[in-house]
Write a protein that holds these residues in place. Structure first.
Motif, PDB file in Angstrom:
ATOM      1  N   LYS A 187      57.452 -13.309  -1.332  1.00 43.70           N
ATOM      2  CA  LYS A 187      57.653 -14.364  -0.342  1.00 43.70           C
ATOM      3  C   LYS A 187      59.034 -14.992  -0.465  1.00 43.70           C
ATOM      4  O   LYS A 187      59.663 -15.347   0.552  1.00 43.70           O
ATOM      5  CB  LYS A 187      56.556 -15.415  -0.483  1.00 43.70           C
ATOM      6  CG  LYS A 187      55.194 -14.924   0.012  1.00 43.70           C
ATOM      7  CD  LYS A 187      54.116 -16.000  -0.082  1.00 43.70           C
ATOM      8  CE  LYS A 187      52.810 -15.526   0.539  1.00 43.70           C
ATOM      9  NZ  LYS A 187      51.731 -16.545   0.451  1.00 43.70           N
TER      10      LYS A 187
ATOM     11  N   SER B 196      47.240 -19.473  -3.590  1.00 47.42           N
ATOM     12  CA  SER B 196      48.174 -19.002  -2.569  1.00 47.42           C
ATOM     13  C   SER B 196      48.878 -20.164  -1.876  1.00 47.42           C
ATOM     14  O   SER B 196      50.069 -20.073  -1.541  1.00 47.42           O
ATOM     15  CB  SER B 196      47.432 -18.137  -1.546  1.00 47.42           C
ATOM     16  OG  SER B 196      48.329 -17.489  -0.682  1.00 47.42           O
ATOM     17  N   ALA B 197      48.171 -21.258  -1.676  1.00 44.34           N
ATOM     18  CA  ALA B 197      48.802 -22.438  -1.080  1.00 44.34           C
ATOM     19  C   ALA B 197      49.878 -22.993  -2.003  1.00 44.34           C
ATOM     20  O   ALA B 197      50.947 -23.434  -1.557  1.00 44.34           O
ATOM     21  CB  ALA B 197      47.745 -23.499  -0.792  1.00 44.34           C
ATOM     22  N   ALA B 198      49.613 -22.956  -3.323  1.00 42.53           N
ATOM     23  CA  ALA B 198      50.611 -23.416  -4.286  1.00 42.53           C
ATOM     24  C   ALA B 198      51.829 -22.502  -4.267  1.00 42.53           C
ATOM     25  O   ALA B 198      52.977 -22.967  -4.390  1.00 42.53           O
ATOM     26  CB  ALA B 198      50.003 -23.477  -5.686  1.00 42.53           C
TER      27      ALA B 198
ATOM     28  N   GLU C  28      42.632 -18.958  -2.800  1.00 42.82           N
ATOM     29  CA  GLU C  28      43.236 -19.672  -1.668  1.00 42.82           C
ATOM     30  C   GLU C  28      44.035 -20.870  -2.153  1.00 42.82           C
ATOM     31  O   GLU C  28      45.123 -21.151  -1.634  1.00 42.82           O
ATOM     32  CB  GLU C  28      42.142 -20.107  -0.689  1.00 42.82           C
ATOM     33  CG  GLU C  28      41.461 -18.950   0.028  1.00 42.82           C
ATOM     34  CD  GLU C  28      40.470 -19.432   1.073  1.00 42.82           C
ATOM     35  OE1 GLU C  28      40.373 -20.658   1.295  1.00 42.82           O
ATOM     36  OE2 GLU C  28      39.792 -18.579   1.677  1.00 42.82           O
ATOM     37  N   LEU C  29      43.517 -21.571  -3.136  1.00 39.69           N
ATOM     38  CA  LEU C  29      44.236 -22.708  -3.711  1.00 39.69           C
ATOM     39  C   LEU C  29      45.538 -22.226  -4.351  1.00 39.69           C
ATOM     40  O   LEU C  29      46.597 -22.859  -4.197  1.00 39.69           O
ATOM     41  CB  LEU C  29      43.358 -23.390  -4.758  1.00 39.69           C
ATOM     42  CG  LEU C  29      43.702 -24.827  -5.156  1.00 39.69           C
ATOM     43  CD1 LEU C  29      43.518 -25.776  -3.988  1.00 39.69           C
ATOM     44  CD2 LEU C  29      42.818 -25.253  -6.332  1.00 39.69           C
TER      45      LEU C  29
ATOM     46  N   ASP D 110      53.033 -20.899  -1.704  1.00 43.96           N
ATOM     47  CA  ASP D 110      53.836 -21.236  -0.527  1.00 43.96           C
ATOM     48  C   ASP D 110      54.677 -22.495  -0.774  1.00 43.96           C
ATOM     49  O   ASP D 110      55.850 -22.551  -0.377  1.00 43.96           O
ATOM     50  CB  ASP D 110      52.925 -21.444   0.682  1.00 43.96           C
ATOM     51  CG  ASP D 110      52.301 -20.149   1.180  1.00 43.96           C
ATOM     52  OD1 ASP D 110      52.849 -19.077   0.873  1.00 43.96           O
ATOM     53  OD2 ASP D 110      51.257 -20.211   1.859  1.00 43.96           O
ATOM     54  N   ARG D 111      54.098 -23.487  -1.428  1.00 43.18           N
ATOM     55  CA  ARG D 111      54.856 -24.707  -1.723  1.00 43.18           C
ATOM     56  C   ARG D 111      56.005 -24.414  -2.691  1.00 43.18           C
ATOM     57  O   ARG D 111      57.113 -24.943  -2.525  1.00 43.18           O
ATOM     58  CB  ARG D 111      53.937 -25.778  -2.304  1.00 43.18           C
ATOM     59  CG  ARG D 111      52.922 -26.339  -1.318  1.00 43.18           C
ATOM     60  CD  ARG D 111      52.296 -27.627  -1.838  1.00 43.18           C
ATOM     61  NE  ARG D 111      51.554 -27.415  -3.076  1.00 43.18           N
ATOM     62  CZ  ARG D 111      50.275 -27.037  -3.124  1.00 43.18           C
ATOM     63  NH1 ARG D 111      49.609 -26.811  -1.996  1.00 43.18           N
ATOM     64  NH2 ARG D 111      49.668 -26.875  -4.282  1.00 43.18           N
TER      65      ARG D 111
ATOM     66  N   GLU E  86      50.294 -14.997 -10.217  1.00 43.80           N
ATOM     67  CA  GLU E  86      50.739 -15.099  -8.822  1.00 43.80           C
ATOM     68  C   GLU E  86      52.218 -14.760  -8.653  1.00 43.80           C
ATOM     69  O   GLU E  86      52.749 -14.796  -7.533  1.00 43.80           O
ATOM     70  CB  GLU E  86      50.483 -16.514  -8.288  1.00 43.80           C
ATOM     71  CG  GLU E  86      49.004 -16.905  -8.212  1.00 43.80           C
ATOM     72  CD  GLU E  86      48.410 -17.276  -9.573  1.00 43.80           C
ATOM     73  OE1 GLU E  86      47.178 -17.384  -9.679  1.00 43.80           O
ATOM     74  OE2 GLU E  86      49.209 -17.448 -10.547  1.00 43.80           O
TER      75      GLU E  86
ATOM     76  N   TYR F  85      47.134 -22.212 -10.540  1.00 48.57           N
ATOM     77  CA  TYR F  85      47.374 -20.817 -10.889  1.00 48.57           C
ATOM     78  C   TYR F  85      46.400 -20.329 -11.964  1.00 48.57           C
ATOM     79  O   TYR F  85      45.850 -21.117 -12.730  1.00 48.57           O
ATOM     80  CB  TYR F  85      48.815 -20.626 -11.360  1.00 48.57           C
ATOM     81  CG  TYR F  85      49.828 -20.817 -10.251  1.00 48.57           C
ATOM     82  CD1 TYR F  85      49.570 -20.358  -8.959  1.00 48.57           C
ATOM     83  CD2 TYR F  85      51.045 -21.448 -10.484  1.00 48.57           C
ATOM     84  CE1 TYR F  85      50.499 -20.518  -7.944  1.00 48.57           C
ATOM     85  CE2 TYR F  85      51.980 -21.611  -9.474  1.00 48.57           C
ATOM     86  CZ  TYR F  85      51.704 -21.155  -8.203  1.00 48.57           C
ATOM     87  OH  TYR F  85      52.617 -21.318  -7.188  1.00 48.57           O
TER      88      TYR F  85
ATOM     89  N   TRP G 105      54.721 -14.555  -5.255  1.00 49.94           N
ATOM     90  CA  TRP G 105      55.828 -15.512  -5.126  1.00 49.94           C
ATOM     91  C   TRP G 105      57.142 -14.770  -4.915  1.00 49.94           C
ATOM     92  O   TRP G 105      57.945 -15.143  -4.054  1.00 49.94           O
ATOM     93  CB  TRP G 105      55.887 -16.393  -6.369  1.00 49.94           C
ATOM     94  CG  TRP G 105      56.974 -17.417  -6.352  1.00 49.94           C
ATOM     95  CD1 TRP G 105      56.908 -18.691  -5.857  1.00 49.94           C
ATOM     96  CD2 TRP G 105      58.310 -17.263  -6.857  1.00 49.94           C
ATOM     97  NE1 TRP G 105      58.118 -19.334  -6.022  1.00 49.94           N
ATOM     98  CE2 TRP G 105      58.996 -18.476  -6.628  1.00 49.94           C
ATOM     99  CE3 TRP G 105      58.989 -16.222  -7.474  1.00 49.94           C
ATOM    100  CZ2 TRP G 105      60.324 -18.665  -7.011  1.00 49.94           C
ATOM    101  CZ3 TRP G 105      60.316 -16.401  -7.843  1.00 49.94           C
ATOM    102  CH2 TRP G 105      60.969 -17.610  -7.615  1.00 49.94           C
TER     103      TRP G 105
END
Length: 516
Positions: free
Chosen positions: A337, A284-286, A281-282, A288-289, A330, A248, A334
């Motif tokens: 989502k 955004s992947a975090a 991108e890194l 989602d997790r 972010e 982040y 979050w």
């Protein structure tokens, strides 16, 4: 049922400095948190979704979101953000060009949103979302005082004026509140009930961790909802919360050439100079997790609590709104989502009012002194470190009430209506600004302590100056001083000293909560 509760608050910052503490704090939070949050609620509402979350907006923040000076300052700030992005994009290295392009897109979106929807203030934006039933509104007392330490008459006055302020801005009188600092002392529930408040927030430990249901407080019908720490700390915890993840964006690291934030957290012990470049991108992947982890955590907690109490349970996760975007870049992504993922996972989402009216209420609880501060007691606002501010607050409040009481008694005549007195209004306005809980918090946490003390003493000085003119019988001077100090800040025009309860009414508002 899962309830997401957000508390939106900043102290009054307009005309009181820019940087490092002052209006910049407001504009950063506005751009990074309030714009994205309302845009997200609008998107979800456009899809037919409602009752998405419970949103507290303090009167002092609402005043700034409607204030002409702040609106102009915010517009300039957004323009300056775009200029800084242009500067970064024009630099020769690829890292700055990528940073500039990313920040240009973000600033352009923010400017478009602000110019289209916010130029006439925050009230129209929020009223539209309230009309759509996108969220439940929580109110609060004027100027964010630490209520347990406040003289009972001023406590009642501040709460009623705060609820009236919400009615004036949004044509909605909140029935729920987020009391400043989640602070409570026995007797406050009586004042809440008399003001029309049906439910309020406390921290989980105030209910000894049993937050699975709302609980009526003592002998009243006013319900306290507790923040579920197991769920809230998945996000909030400074040691293990999501915002500290290495992918982040780092809040503390600045590119000094442009004032933009170019780095990711990388690691908790990594110096700013050694932090890796930010990678969207890194990140955004975090996100989602962490969305998946949060949904799983809520599901486990709901099932576990329902099994423990033998009936459907409620889980309340509560946070400062400014965490999402301002502190945690972010965070808005979050949030959106999560609000999409929870119903998809079969988890019912609702507001605190939904939980109260639909039966997620247990047995009464003998609630005791509490807050959501360090130790869950009052030490942050009444401890040795802020003993000078506690003494200042007591002196200012006593002087303000004494002055207003005498002026009202002298100015009244049998059989005639009491006329509005702008001098009395300003005396109470400055007293409330003096006792804002923010000043003691900032001193106790050693966060811009000098600024906080200066602000408290500045408002105290204003109250004393006006009161001294009144005591001297110099009505013209008192009126001139009151008008000048009101023009300096210009907030809460609806505050009316005629609504201050009479001195004899104090015994009905929980005197036991006043600090000795």
């Amino acid at each position: 049922m899962f309830c997401l509760v957000l508390h939106s608050h900043l102290p009054w910052l307009a005309h009181h400095g820019r940087w490092p503490v002052g209006e910049e704090w407001l504009y950063q939070s506005w751009a990074a948190s309030y714009l994205p949050l309302t845009a997200m609620l609008r998107r979800l509402s456009d899809e037919g979704r409602s009752h998405l979350l419970t949103l507290g907006i303090t009167p002092v923040l609402a005043a700034q979101l409607d204030d002409p000076h702040c609106l102009s300052g915010m517009h300039h700030w957004l323009g300056n953000w775009q200029i800084r992005a242009h500067e970064a994009a024009g630099m020769p290295d690829a890292a700055h060009r990528d940073l500039g392009a990313r920040e240009h897109r973000a600033s352009a979106d923010a400017l478009t949103d602000f110019e289209l929807r916010w130029r006439h203030g925050g009230s129209p934006v929020l009223r539209d979302l309230l009309d759509r039933e996108a969220f439940e509104l929580l109110g609060g007392p004027l100027a964010h005082p630490f209520q347990p330490l406040l003289e009972p008459r001023l406590r009642e006055f501040s709460l009623r004026e705060g609820l009236a302020d919400a009615k004036n801005r949004w044509n909605t009188t909140p029935t729920g509140i987020w009391g400043p600092e989640c602070a409570y002392t026995p007797g406050m529930e009586i004042g809440y009930a008399e003001a029309g408040v049906t439910h309020f927030m406390v921290d989980g430990p105030a209910l000894r961790g049993d937050t699975s249901l709302g609980r009526p407080v003592r002998d009243s019908d006013v319900v306290a909802f507790g923040r579920d720490l197991q769920v809230s700390y998945r996000v909030w915890s400074p040691k293990s919360g999501y915002p500290g993840h290495g992918a982040y964006r780092d809040f503390h690291t600045y590119d000094h050439a442009t004032g933009l934030k170019p780095a990711r957290v990388t690691g908790r012990t990594v110096d700013s100079a050694d932090k890796a470049p930010y990678d969207p991108e890194l990140a955004s992947a975090a996100v989602d997790r962490h969305v998946a982890d949060f949904v799983s955590t809520v599901r486990r907690r709901l099932r576990g609590e329902a099994e423990r109490i033998g009936r459907p349970a409620v889980v309340v996760a509560a946070f400062d709104t400014e965490l999402f975007g301002h502190w945690w870049h972010e965070g808005p992504e979050w949030l959106e989502k999560v609000l999409r993922a929870l119903p998809e996972a079969g988890i019912r989402v609702g507001t605190l009012e939904d939980a109260r009216t639909q039966g997620y209420v247990g047995a009464p609880v003998p609630l005791e002194n509490s807050s959501w501060g360090s130790g869950k007691d009052w030490r942050v606002w009444a401890g040795e470190k802020v003993s000078d501010l506690v003494a200042l607050n007591s002196e200012v409040v006593a002087a303000a009430l004494d002055t207003v009481d005498k002026a009202r008694s002298l100015g009244s005549a049998p059989g005639r209506p009491e006329l509005r007195n702008r001098v009395n209004d300003q005396i109470l306005r400055e007293a409330l600004m003096t006792v804002s809980s923010d000043w003691a918090f900032m001193v106790s946490k050693d966060s811009a302590a000098e600024y906080a003390r200066d602000r408290a003493h500045k408002h105290a000085h204003a109250m004393r100056e006006i009161a001294a003119a009144v005591a001297a019988g110099n009505d013209a001077s008192a009126a001139r001083l009151a008008a000048g100090w009101n023009a300096a800040d210009g907030l809460f025009p609806g505050l009316d000293a005629r609504r201050l309860p009479a001195r004899s009414a104090a015994s009905a508002v929980g005197v036991s909560g006043v600090a000795s």
